[in-house]
Design an enzyme around this catalytic site. Sequence first.
Site, PDB file in Angstrom:
ATOM      1  N   HIS A 167       0.824  -1.214   0.000  1.00 21.15           N
ATOM      2  CA  HIS A 167       0.000   0.000   0.000  1.00 21.15           C
ATOM      3  C   HIS A 167       0.856   1.260   0.000  1.00 21.15           C
ATOM      4  CE1 HIS A 167       0.301   1.945   4.039  1.00 21.15           C
ATOM      5  NE2 HIS A 167       0.760   0.758   4.401  1.00 21.15           N
ATOM      6  N   CYS A 168       0.303   2.323  -0.584  1.00 15.69           N
ATOM      7  CA  CYS A 168       0.848   3.673  -0.458  1.00 15.69           C
ATOM      8  C   CYS A 168      -0.266   4.507   0.154  1.00 15.69           C
ATOM      9  CB  CYS A 168       1.319   4.211  -1.809  1.00 15.69           C
ATOM     10  SG  CYS A 168       0.081   4.165  -3.132  1.00 15.69           S
ATOM     11  N   TYR A 169      -0.382   5.785  -0.186  1.00 11.82           N
ATOM     12  CA  TYR A 169      -1.444   6.576   0.425  1.00 11.82           C
ATOM     13  C   TYR A 169      -2.795   6.306  -0.231  1.00 11.82           C
ATOM     14  CZ  TYR A 169      -3.692  10.223   3.065  1.00 11.82           C
ATOM     15  OH  TYR A 169      -4.528  10.889   3.934  1.00 11.82           O
ATOM     16  N   SER A 201       2.301   2.204  -4.884  1.00 10.89           N
ATOM     17  CA  SER A 201       2.118   0.777  -4.598  1.00 10.89           C
ATOM     18  C   SER A 201       1.786   0.002  -5.868  1.00 10.89           C
ATOM     19  CB  SER A 201       1.024   0.582  -3.544  1.00 10.89           C
ATOM     20  OG  SER A 201      -0.182   1.208  -3.935  1.00 10.89           O
TER      21      SER A 201
END
Length: 322
Positions: free
Chosen positions: A258-260, A266
């Site tokens: 995950h990223c933001y 991601s």
Amino acid sequence: MDTCCHSSLSATLLEGFPESLPPKFLVEHLDQLLVVDLRCSQLYSLGHIRGSYSLPLKKKKLLNSEVADSYVHKWLRKLSKFVDEERLKKNCVFHVVLYDHSSTETTKWNPIWKLFNRCHQLRLFDGSIFVLNGGFSLFSHLYPKDVVGCRVIEGSEKTAALVPLFRCNMFQDSAPCKIFSFVFLGNERNASDRDTLESLQITHILIVGEELVAHFPGVYEYKQLMIRDLETQELHPFLEEAIDFIERAKYSGKVLVHCYAGVSRSAAIVLAYLIYLGNTFEESWKFLVSRKKDIQPLGNFIRQLQQYEEQCKSLQLFDSCV
């Protein structure tokens, strides 16, 4: 007609930019350019370049060969109205600059290229048309004072990650997307939802972002990649450790990458993993889009992934010869 803007820009400054304009040029000549935001109206209302017009581009229609032509014509008629309005207001020809979240040069992986090429073919107005290199993502980082509706989040003393407000409200309600039985792609909210993580039997969490944190240390095995969502960010130094982490999770559990927002950084890492498995970039892209339709890695990430594909091919060729 007085073409003072047209002559002053096109004759000298614009000659070196056949397709894309750098953010610095846009800032220096913002009042002499017609800037058009191609993102959805919600994103525009939450953060946009000062003075830009909102003219959302529906990429699904643009990529649909059956309706693309009629859709482009309708969109260009709307753009022509904006150009005509500006011409009447200031009595000069305006050059048009288009941007979306991460517009770069008009490559085939960016739907803007179809629109860009059609604009050049039809020549509906006197001025030239360009794509803003780096899009809103890069521009908002470099020139926050020229962006309406953004805030800065300090990640550390050395680095400040500019996080436009749209990223806080968009994309965050979606559930983690299952890529393989052991790989899920998600966002920051997913990573902070203990119930969701347990229901998916997540054991490993790969954080792709320097501004993010591990919410449950000691409960899950974490790896954090200090990657920023910027056109200047290098991916290559992080790919090996990212793939090693995913591979380790494959044999002992399940991993959430995950990223933001779950659509750029991601997604780029998952694409790299797919390429590592032996797929071409194009095959990896099609596969990931079939699982998660809203991915939108930065153009620079895409170029680096294409380079990574070539590296993987070279290694495979070398191994076969040994």
